[in-house]
Design an enzyme around this catalytic site. Structure first.
Site, short mmCIF file in Angstrom:
data_model
loop_
_atom_site.label_atom_id
_atom_site.label_comp_id
_atom_site.label_asym_id
_atom_site.label_seq_id
_atom_site.Cartn_x
_atom_site.Cartn_y
_atom_site.Cartn_z
N HIS A 99 0.73 -1.19 0.03
CA HIS A 99 0.05 -0.10 -0.18
C HIS A 99 0.87 1.32 0.09
O HIS A 99 0.85 2.22 -0.86
CB HIS A 99 -1.11 -0.04 1.37
CG HIS A 99 -2.08 -0.60 0.99
ND1 HIS A 99 -2.42 -1.98 0.49
CD2 HIS A 99 -3.55 -0.18 1.17
CE1 HIS A 99 -3.75 -2.35 0.37
NE2 HIS A 99 -4.36 -1.22 0.95
N ARG A 121 -13.53 1.05 12.30
CA ARG A 121 -12.21 1.74 12.75
C ARG A 121 -12.00 1.16 14.29
O ARG A 121 -12.78 1.70 15.24
CB ARG A 121 -12.55 3.13 12.62
CG ARG A 121 -11.02 3.80 12.87
CD ARG A 121 -11.17 5.49 12.34
NE ARG A 121 -11.85 5.36 10.96
CZ ARG A 121 -12.57 6.59 10.29
NH1 ARG A 121 -12.52 7.43 11.28
NH2 ARG A 121 -12.95 6.69 9.21
FE1 F3S Z 1 -4.62 -2.53 -3.09
FE2 F3S Z 1 -6.50 -1.52 -4.25
FE3 F3S Z 1 -6.48 -4.25 -3.94
S1 F3S Z 1 -5.43 -0.88 -2.38
S2 F3S Z 1 -5.34 -4.43 -2.33
S3 F3S Z 1 -4.91 -2.78 -5.17
S4 F3S Z 1 -8.17 -2.68 -3.53
#
Ligand code: F3S
Length: 641
Positions: A65, A536
């Site tokens: 991420h 959350r």
């Molecule tokens: Fe990443 Fe988007 Fe999938 S943030 S895990 S590619 S939903």
């Protein structure tokens, strides 16, 4: 009695519970996964349980991420994740290896296994026949500690696939069709189990596109059988030994049924700002598009990207459309390189990004102001792309490629013949050596924490008699956003509870933190539906850090109530809603904790000598958890008994 595939996996993993839809069931979990945005908290919670080594067959920590943010925080997070993984027996995947779900499918997913992941698209692994569910960090931490995972026994929907896809229709169009039909709420409390002759016509990555976006239906998970295609996929990944056949028994019974004739599907698009606002591509012909982004855990497999290369080969994407690709994994990227497919992509004017989530969460690649972006992703919520006034359309890689070439939507009837569906090359390169496997004995590994990674404190249990101050009195419909605001600067503090706690109620009452800290023990008084909104965890964890021990409300939102229990805060409901007025901010109350029984009533004494009656809807176990100071303490105590 014949069982469907979902029931078979549940039965094989059932620790306790009755398999009637709606009843709570507890499952043994074989595998867990985390990604970096949720993983740091999951591992802090795991550490706080005092368990030395994970008790699953396999746990993997992926970094996909936050790979490119400025500043030290990401790098610190990644180092913590790498060292905590080695310490506790977890496989670590470094930034750049790829997106967690694509990597898991290629390297670790197993038919018939149970998988819990701290990411909502964990059901992607249903494409390989696993029962894979997205969960909160604490649930993943508990699964790693060997605790069973509790869910409500889902209804099982039989999605019967007939025929085969034709022309420009792709796997993405199957799930877009279903979303248009059932809406984003249509899957709640359900597992979507795919059956019928159409299943054999879809490869594992195509199936995974469908199960991935089952999350947008709100489903518990989605699952495909494990058949010869699954075996072939696993063999190509060098993991044929992980294969086992798995399907529903003949005559298996389902709670609901949907039939989809694949041969009737045409290219579809979800329009802004919901994945269920589905229309045909043809109906959008003429709409100009500023950006095309291809990738994400939904559509970044080798076949997805090869199909794009086939479409754009020898052509140039429109000069007013910015087109980018983030491959799902380094394995995909290597195959594109060795098969000579990078050249047509680059020559067409497409940008290649890192193998990460990237633009899917607005990590680079935000569209132009007021722009139109076509993405092969799974979500198109307002603002998620990083550009608040952009409109995001969700489509298949084939559609996205054609849109890029034309600089906008055109009618698929004018596209000519669709390219053949790509198959995996004969030699699939392995990237297994890029994973960091933990040492047999991790006890000597030092877990390295930067200043933004702070170990969770151990909370005290509740005393038999709680003397506390009403630190704040709130109105109706307070959301988790009011309690624990989001935003990049605040969420960056997610692994540092003392720091993030400074922001509790910051947008409602600037002095709340000061008052909560001054009171030895605090109580929150609220109106109806306290804690509605997201799941959350910090909306319970951070107030607990500030000394909040109980919430007294007219009513409580379900998920927040569960989080209050998990972090040792007593959720109480006013028997007479009129008593709300008598609980003044700054007033002292005494809660007779020792007298509370599960599901019972008690009197909370006020400073003026009077009292108000409150009830609880807690189970015996939940009451024990709160008395222990929260779920982490409860599990730790149970282990040392
Ligand atoms: Fe990443 Fe988007 Fe999938 S943030 S895990 S590619 S939903």
């Amino acid at each position: 009695m014949p069982l469907n595939q979902t029931q078979k996996i549940i039965k094989a993993h059932l620790v306790h519970g009755d398999m009637a839809p709606g009843a709570p069931i507890a499952l043994r979990i074989d595998q867990t996964l985390t990604q970096d945005a949720t993983g740091t908290m999951a591992y802090l919670q795991f550490e706080a349980m005092g368990v030395d080594r994970v008790r699953t067959d396999l746990s993997v920590s992926y970094v996909d991420h936050n790979t490119l943010q400025m500043g030290f925080r990401n790098a610190d997070d990644h180092r913590f994740l790498r060292t905590v993984a080695a310490r506790h027996g977890i496989v670590f995947s470094a930034p750049g290896n790829g997106i967690c779900h694509q990597l898991h499918l290629e390297n670790f997913g197993r038919p018939g296994a149970t998988l819990v992941g701290s990411d909502s698209h964990t059901p992607t692994a249903g494409g390989i026949g696993a029962l894979a569910m997205g969960a909160g960090g604490l649930s993943v931490a508990l699964s790693m500690a060997g605790e069973p995972y509790t869910i409500t026994m889902p209804k099982v929907v039989n999605v019967r696939l007939e025929g085969r896809l034709t022309g420009w229709a792709a796997a993405k169009d199957v799930i877009l069709h279903l979303l248009g039909l059932l809406t984003v709420k249509g899957g709640v409390g359900r597992v979507f189990e795919y059956t019928g002759p159409g299943v054999a016509t879809l490869s594992v990555p195509e199936r995974a596109t469908i199960t991935n976006m089952g999350a947008e239906l709100g489903a518990t998970t989605s699952i495909f059988p494990s058949d010869e295609s699954t075996r072939a996929f696993l063999a190509a990944m060098g993991r044929e030994a992980d294969w086992q056949p798995l399907a529903a028994d003949a005559g298996a019974v389902y709670d609901e049924e949907v039939v989809i004739d694949l041969s009737q599907l045409e290219p579809l698009v979800a329009t802004p700002h919901m994945p269920d606002r589905v229309v045909t591509v043809a109906s959008l012909a003429g709409l100009k598009v500023d950006q095309v982004a291809i990738g994400s855990c939904t559509n970044s497999s080798y076949a997805d990207l090869k199909s794009v290369a086939q479409v754009v080969a020898g052509r140039r994407v429109d000069s007013t459309t910015d087109c980018m690709i983030s491959p799902g994994s380094k394995q995909v990227l290597r195959m594109l390189a060795t098969e000579g497919l990078l050249e047509p992509l680059l020559d067409a004017g497409i940008r290649m990004l890192e193998c990460t989530c990237g633009p899917c969460i607005g990590m680079g690649g935000s569209p132009v102001s007021g722009g139109v972006s076509v993405r092969t992703f799974n979500r198109n919520f307002e603002g998620r792309s990083g550009t608040k006034d952009a409109g995001v359309y969700l489509a298949s890689p084939l559609t996205a490629a054609m849109v890029a070439l034309h600089g906008g939507f055109t009618d698929p009837a004018t596209w000519g013949e669709a390219p053949a569906v790509p198959e995996l090359p004969a030699d699939v390169p392995s990237i297994r050596h890029l994973f960091v496997f933990p040492p047999e004995d991790g006890s000597q590994v030092e877990v390295q924490r930067g200043p933004n990674i702070v170990a969770l404190q151990t909370f005290e249990g509740l005393p038999d008699r709680l003397d506390a101050e009403v630190v704040i009195r709130l109105g109706d419909d307070i959301t988790t956003d009011h309690i624990m605001p989001a935003g990049a600067e605040i969420t960056a503090l997610r692994s540092n509870v003392p720091a993030i706690s400074r922001h509790v109620f910051g947008r409602v009452d600037a002095d709340f933190v000061k008052r909560a800290e001054a009171a030895a023990n605090g109580v929150i008084v609220a109106g109806e539906n306290y804690g509605q909104g997201s799941s959350r965890e910090h909306a319970a964890l951070a107030p607990r850090h500030l000394g909040i021990r109980a919430v007294i409300a007219k009513s409580l939102a379900r998920i927040h109530r569960a989080n209050l229990v998990n972090f040792g805060i007593l959720p109480l409901i006013l028997v007479d809603k009129g008593d709300y007025e008598r609980l003044e901010q700054g007033g002292n109350v005494t809660i007779p904790v020792a007298d509370i029984i599960a599901g019972g009533e008690c009197a909370v004494a006020l400073a003026d000598g009077g009292s108000v009656r409150v009830r609880n809807d807690l189970t015996v176990d939940e009451l024990e958890i709160i008395r222990a100071g929260g779920l982490l303490n409860y599990v730790r105590n149970a282990r040392t008994r």
